[in-house]
Design an enzyme around this catalytic site. Structure first.
Site, short mmCIF file in Angstrom:
data_model
loop_
_atom_site.label_atom_id
_atom_site.label_comp_id
_atom_site.label_asym_id
_atom_site.label_seq_id
_atom_site.Cartn_x
_atom_site.Cartn_y
_atom_site.Cartn_z
N ASP A 7 0.85 -1.18 0.00
CA ASP A 7 0.00 0.00 0.00
C ASP A 7 0.89 1.24 0.00
O ASP A 7 2.09 1.16 0.30
CB ASP A 7 -0.90 -0.03 1.23
N ASP A 9 -0.34 5.01 1.01
CA ASP A 9 -0.61 5.90 2.13
C ASP A 9 -0.60 5.13 3.44
O ASP A 9 -1.29 4.12 3.59
CB ASP A 9 -1.96 6.60 1.94
N ASP A 203 -1.34 -0.97 5.97
CA ASP A 203 -1.50 -0.35 7.29
C ASP A 203 -2.92 -0.46 7.82
O ASP A 203 -3.20 0.00 8.92
CB ASP A 203 -1.11 1.13 7.23
#
Length: 259
Positions: A7, A9, A203
């Site tokens: 990922d 961000d 995250d």
């Protein structure tokens, strides 16, 4: 691991500020020769745009190593209904992806209404989308995220506008981006990767980790973004491993330690 998906961000950057260890992690992947893709549900920007933004943050990611929900949506449409017609509510990242697969973007009898993220949602465009869906167009959305961050606070995102359209039409969209494991599978196909030898770094438990799990990948949760360590046990599933940040993944990316 032979192939890496990560990922963007919350893993590599936060509000365009690089997360400590991100540069070294990307350098380790490139030096090892392993295939990797940076994934994002953001459909606003083209991979070229995102590469420029990442370089501005100090992260050098090749254009071909960026996979967006817009690209995954375009791939889905190319497989389902080649050279079709779509009415698009979204930005250049989405319209460019659809043009590149031979789609005609039109509000006249489209096969699909495709909703993506934009910073300029218009009442007129949303009204047109509602009427086209009522007339029989199929409803797709790039991702279900209901909000996104900004320097000034929360912003409404694709999922929020999709909910508005669904309330007006009684039709729910098919979401392509995370947590749909289709996003992972399309990324793997992009780089000829295999689930058993791929790790997904994310995250968020409710998007990155669940979609990686459902696609059969090993998963690595980093706690520099949305999901905090104390929240992990609230989910009925677990990541393969938990790390403080991508800095902890550098030796694994280099091949010095097993995953």
């Amino acid at each position: 691991m032979e192939t890496w998906l990560t990922d963007m961000d919350g893993v590599l950057v936060h509000e365009e500020v690089p997360i400590p260890g991100a540069v070294e992690f990307l350098d380790a992947l490139k030096a090892s020769g392993r295939q990797f893709l940076v994934l994002t549900n953001n459909s606003i920007f083209t991979p070229r745009d995102l590469r420029a933004r990442l370089i501005g943050s100090g992260l050098d990611v090749p254009e071909g190593a960026i996979w967006t929900s817009a690209l995954a949506t375009a791939q889905f449409l190319a497989d389902q209904r080649p050279e079709g017609r779509a009415y698009v509510v979204g930005e250049a990242g989405l319209t460019t992806a659809l043009h590149d697969i031979g789609y005609v973007i039109t509000d006249r009898d489209p096969d699909y209404v495709v909703l993506g993220e934009t910073r300029t949602y218009s009442f007129e465009a949303i009204t047109r989308a509602i009427r086209l869906i009522d007339d029989g167009a199929r409803f797709l959305a790039t991702n279900p995220d209901v909000s996104g961050p900004s320097l000034h606070g929360k912003l409404p995102a694709t999922g929020s506008v999709a909910a508005l359209i669904s309330a007006a039409t009684g039709r729910s969209p098919y979401y392509i981006g995370k947590p749909n494991p289709l996003m992972m599978r399309s990324a793997l196909n992009r780089i000829s990767g295999h689930a058993k030898s791929t790790v997904m770094v994310g995250d968020r438990m409710d998007t990155d980790i669940i979609s990686g799990l459902e696609a059969g990948l090993r998963t690595a949760l980093v706690t520099t973004g949305s999901t905090q360590p104390e929240q992990i046990e609230t989910f009925p599933y677990r990541p393969t491993r938990v790390f403080g940040s991508v800095a902890d993944l550098v030796p694994i990316a280099r091949g010095e330690q097993p995953f």
